[in-house]
Design a protein around this motif. Structure first.
Motif, PDB file in Angstrom:
ATOM      1  N   ILE A   1       1.104  -1.292  -0.270  1.00  0.00           N
ATOM      2  CA  ILE A   1       0.163   0.028  -0.394  1.00  0.00           C
ATOM      3  C   ILE A   1       0.933   1.287   0.138  1.00  0.00           C
ATOM      4  N   THR A   2       0.580   1.710  -1.191  1.00  0.00           N
ATOM      5  CA  THR A   2       1.771   3.245  -1.698  1.00  0.00           C
ATOM      6  C   THR A   2       0.910   4.560  -1.259  1.00  0.00           C
ATOM      7  N   THR A   3       1.129   6.039  -1.646  1.00  0.00           N
ATOM      8  CA  THR A   3       0.789   6.367  -2.462  1.00  0.00           C
ATOM      9  C   THR A   3       0.527   6.975  -3.412  1.00  0.00           C
ATOM     10  N   ALA A   4      -0.440   7.034  -3.980  1.00  0.00           N
ATOM     11  CA  ALA A   4      -1.243   7.085  -4.975  1.00  0.00           C
ATOM     12  C   ALA A   4      -0.274   8.189  -6.158  1.00  0.00           C
ATOM     13  N   GLY A   5      -0.182   7.438  -7.256  1.00  0.00           N
ATOM     14  CA  GLY A   5       0.992   7.446  -8.508  1.00  0.00           C
ATOM     15  C   GLY A   5       2.254   6.938  -8.403  1.00  0.00           C
ATOM     16  N   HIS A   6       2.327   5.960  -7.148  1.00  0.00           N
ATOM     17  CA  HIS A   6       4.429   6.146  -6.669  1.00  0.00           C
ATOM     18  C   HIS A   6       4.492   4.374  -6.514  1.00  0.00           C
ATOM     19  N   ARG A   7       3.589   3.568  -7.251  1.00  0.00           N
ATOM     20  CA  ARG A   7       2.987   2.005  -7.124  1.00  0.00           C
ATOM     21  C   ARG A   7       4.565   2.091  -7.601  1.00  0.00           C
ATOM     22  N   ASP A   8       4.427   2.371  -9.161  1.00  0.00           N
ATOM     23  CA  ASP A   8       5.815   2.141  -9.587  1.00  0.00           C
ATOM     24  C   ASP A   8       7.397   2.691  -9.543  1.00  0.00           C
ATOM     25  N   ALA A   9       7.219   2.814  -8.662  1.00  0.00           N
ATOM     26  CA  ALA A   9       8.966   3.206  -7.605  1.00  0.00           C
ATOM     27  C   ALA A   9       9.583   1.627  -7.669  1.00  0.00           C
ATOM     28  N   LEU A  10       8.426   1.152  -6.987  1.00  0.00           N
ATOM     29  CA  LEU A  10       9.347  -0.248  -6.916  1.00  0.00           C
ATOM     30  C   LEU A  10       9.473  -1.338  -8.138  1.00  0.00           C
ATOM     31  N   GLU A  11       8.837  -0.991  -9.137  1.00  0.00           N
ATOM     32  CA  GLU A  11       9.930  -1.781  -9.994  1.00  0.00           C
ATOM     33  C   GLU A  11      10.795  -0.679 -11.316  1.00  0.00           C
ATOM     34  N   MET A  12      10.401   0.290 -10.865  1.00  0.00           N
ATOM     35  CA  MET A  12      11.303   1.593 -11.518  1.00  0.00           C
ATOM     36  C   MET A  12      12.814   1.623 -10.940  1.00  0.00           C
ATOM     37  N   ALA A  13      12.819   1.370  -9.710  1.00  0.00           N
ATOM     38  CA  ALA A  13      13.883   1.325  -9.283  1.00  0.00           C
ATOM     39  C   ALA A  13      14.973   2.470  -9.191  1.00  0.00           C
ATOM     40  N   HIS A  14      16.075   1.941  -9.892  1.00  0.00           N
ATOM     41  CA  HIS A  14      17.290   3.708  -9.828  1.00  0.00           C
ATOM     42  C   HIS A  14      17.220   3.913 -11.068  1.00  0.00           C
ATOM     43  N   GLU A  15      17.519   5.119 -11.745  1.00  0.00           N
ATOM     44  CA  GLU A  15      17.448   5.881 -12.884  1.00  0.00           C
ATOM     45  C   GLU A  15      17.972   4.923 -13.844  1.00  0.00           C
ATOM     46  N   ASN A  16      19.636   4.490 -13.041  1.00  0.00           N
ATOM     47  CA  ASN A  16      21.489   3.895 -13.447  1.00  0.00           C
ATOM     48  C   ASN A  16      21.084   2.396 -14.067  1.00  0.00           C
ATOM     49  N   ARG A  17      21.809   1.947 -15.283  1.00  0.00           N
ATOM     50  CA  ARG A  17      21.902   1.030 -15.117  1.00  0.00           C
ATOM     51  C   ARG A  17      22.666  -0.030 -14.384  1.00  0.00           C
ATOM     52  N   PHE A  18      22.729  -1.008 -14.440  1.00  0.00           N
ATOM     53  CA  PHE A  18      23.942  -1.953 -13.802  1.00  0.00           C
ATOM     54  C   PHE A  18      24.913  -2.334 -14.363  1.00  0.00           C
ATOM     55  N   GLU A  19      23.725  -1.989 -16.142  1.00  0.00           N
ATOM     56  CA  GLU A  19      25.062  -2.677 -17.020  1.00  0.00           C
ATOM     57  C   GLU A  19      24.968  -1.918 -18.353  1.00  0.00           C
TER      58      GLU A  19
END
Length: 364
Positions: A95-113
Motif C-alpha cells: 500500500i503506497t501513495t497514489a501515483g507512486h506504485r511503480d517506483a518499486l519496479e522502476m528502481a534507480h535510473e542508472n543501469r547496472f550493465e
C-alpha cells in the motif's frame, strides 16, 4: 564428528547452545566446560524446527548434558534469505501513495550493465496488481499536504481478499518523516483484516530514499509470516524440551536480538547465518594475528565470501538479495539494514549444473 560423551556431568548452567540452519544442513554446537560438541543433520524445509530439535537432542545426548544445564541458545539461519531467493515467501501486497506504485519496479535510473540491451532486473517481490495506491501526501519534512483518505484504504480491502494476500507492506512517500498515515492504515488493516501481517516502512527503515525503504519493507512483509511461524514454533518446542534459557537470534550485522524483535523485523535476519561465519573468521584472524583475510563459507545451497580487514569484517548499511546478473551490484533487491558485507552466490555443495540463456555452463 561429534565428541564422545564425557564420563562426568557438567555443572548445571555451564552450557551454551548454537544452532545454524542452512538450505541443506542444520548445524548444532554445544559449548560445555571448555569443550565443543557438534553435530550436523539434514535441514527439514517443510518444518525447519524438526531438524533443529533433532540436532539439539542429538548433541545433548552425546554430551550427556540435560536441557536444564543450557543457559543460552543462539540461532542463526538463512531461511529468510532462501525464501527471497527462491520466491517462497508470503503473497504480499504494497500500500503506497497514489501515483507512486511503480517506483518499486522502476528502481534507480542508472543501469547496472550499460551496454546489455537485454538486461533483466529481478522482478519485485510484489507484482503490480498488488501494489495498491491510497490518497494521501506528505512533504519531505513530514507536513501533511493531502490528508489520508480512509475510504481509499477501505477500497483496497477487496483486492486483498480476492488474491489471498497474507502480508502487507505499507510504504508512503516521506513516511520516514511522519509515520502518522502509515500507522493509521495499519490500524484499519488490524481492525478489518486481522489475519494479515503488516509491515510499516517507517518502522523497519525510517530513512530517506523511497526505493530502498519500500523494498526493505516489502522484503520484511514477504518473509514475516514464514519466519513468525517458524520462530514462535521453535521457541515453543525448545521450552517443551526443557530449554527454558534465553533464546537469541543472530542478526545480519553480527549482533544478537530477541525473539520478539526477530518476529517483528525478520528482514534483519536475512544474512544471520553467514554473519556468524564471518564473525568466526574474524575471531580466528585475530587469534592468528592475521590482519587481512578472505573468508569463504560454503554450504549446501550457497557460498559466501567476506573480507576481514584488520581483524574485523566489513560492514555496510545496504545489502542486495538475489543478484541476477553475474552478481553485479544493482542487479539484486536492495535491503537497507545493518549487515556484514559479503558476496553470496547461489552455488553450494548440493547445487546442480545447467546451461543458461547464453549456452554457458553454470552451477546453482
Amino acid at each position: 564428528m561429534a565428541e564422545r560423551a564425557p564420563t562426568e556431568r557438567p555443572d548445571p548452567g555451564s552450557a551454551r547452545l548454537a544452532v545454524d540452519i542452512g538450505g541443506t544442513f542444520t548445524d548444532v554446537a554445544l559449548e560445555v566446560d571448555g569443550r565443543l560438541v557438534t553435530t550436523k543433520v539434514l535441514t527439514t524445509p517443510a518444518a525447519p524446527e524438526r531438524g533443529v530439535l533433532q540436532g539439539v537432542h542429538k548433541v545433548l545426548e552425546t554430551a550427556a548434558v540435560p536441557p536444564s544445564a543450557v543457559r543460552l541458545v543462539i540461532h542463526g539461519t538463512t531461511l529468510a534469505t532462501n525464501a527471497i531467493i527462491e520466491r517462497k515467501g508470503a503473497r504480499t501486497a504494497l500500500i503506497t501513495t497514489a501515483g507512486h506504485r511503480d517506483a518499486l519496479e522502476m528502481a534507480h535510473e542508472n543501469r547496472f550493465e550499460q551496454y546489455d540491451i537485454g538486461v533483466d532486473r529481478p522482478p519485485p517481490l510484489v507484482p503490480r496488481h498488488l501494489r495498491l495506491p491510497v490518497v494521501e501526501r506528505l512533504d519531505h519534512r513530514g507536513r501533511i499536504l493531502v490528508p489520508l483518505d480512509e475510504e481509499s484504504v477501505h477500497a483496497v480491502l477487496p483486492t486483498l481478499d480476492e488474491h489471498g494476500v497474507e502480508a502487507v507492506a505499507i510504504g508512503l512517500i516521506h513516511g520516514y518523516a511522519n509515520p502518522t498515515h502509515e500507522r493509521r492504515i495499519a490500524e484499519i488493516l488490524a481492525a478489518e483484516r486481522p489475519r494479515i501481517s503488516v509491515t510499516l516502512a517507517s518502522d523497519v527503515c525510517p530513512e530517506v530514499r523511497e526505493y530502498e525503504r519500500v523494498s526493505t519493507a516489502c522484503a520484511n512483509a514477504y518473509v514475516q509470516p514464514l519466519m513468525a511461524r517458524y520462530l514462535t514454533g521453535l521457541a515453543r518446542s525448545l521450552r517443551e524440551s526443557g530449554l527454558l534459557c534465553p533464546f537469541l537470534l543472530m542478526t545480519s550485522g553480527g549482533g544478537l536480538t530477541t525473539l520478539e524483535t526477530a518476529v517483528t523485523a525478520p528482514v534483519r535476519l536475512v544474512e544471520s547465518g553467514p554473519a556468524g561465519g564471518a564473525i568466526l573468521a574474524s575471531h580466528l584472524a585475530r587469534e592468528l594475528a592475521l590482519g587481512d583475510v578472505l573468508s569463504f563459507d560454503m554450504g549446501g545451497t550457497t557460498a559466501k565470501l567476506c573480507v576481514i580487514d584488520g581483524g574485523e569484517p566489513l560492514h555496510s548499511r545496504t545489502f542486495e538479495v538475489a543478484r541476477s546478473y553475474r552478481f553485479k551490484q544493482g542487479s539484486g533487491l536492495p535491503v537497507r539494514i545493518p549487515v556484514i558485507e559479503m558476496v553470496e552466490i547461489g552455488a553450494g555443495g548440493g547445487s546442480i549444473a545447467g546451461v543458461d540463456d547464453l549456452d554457458r555452463i553454470h552451477v546453482g
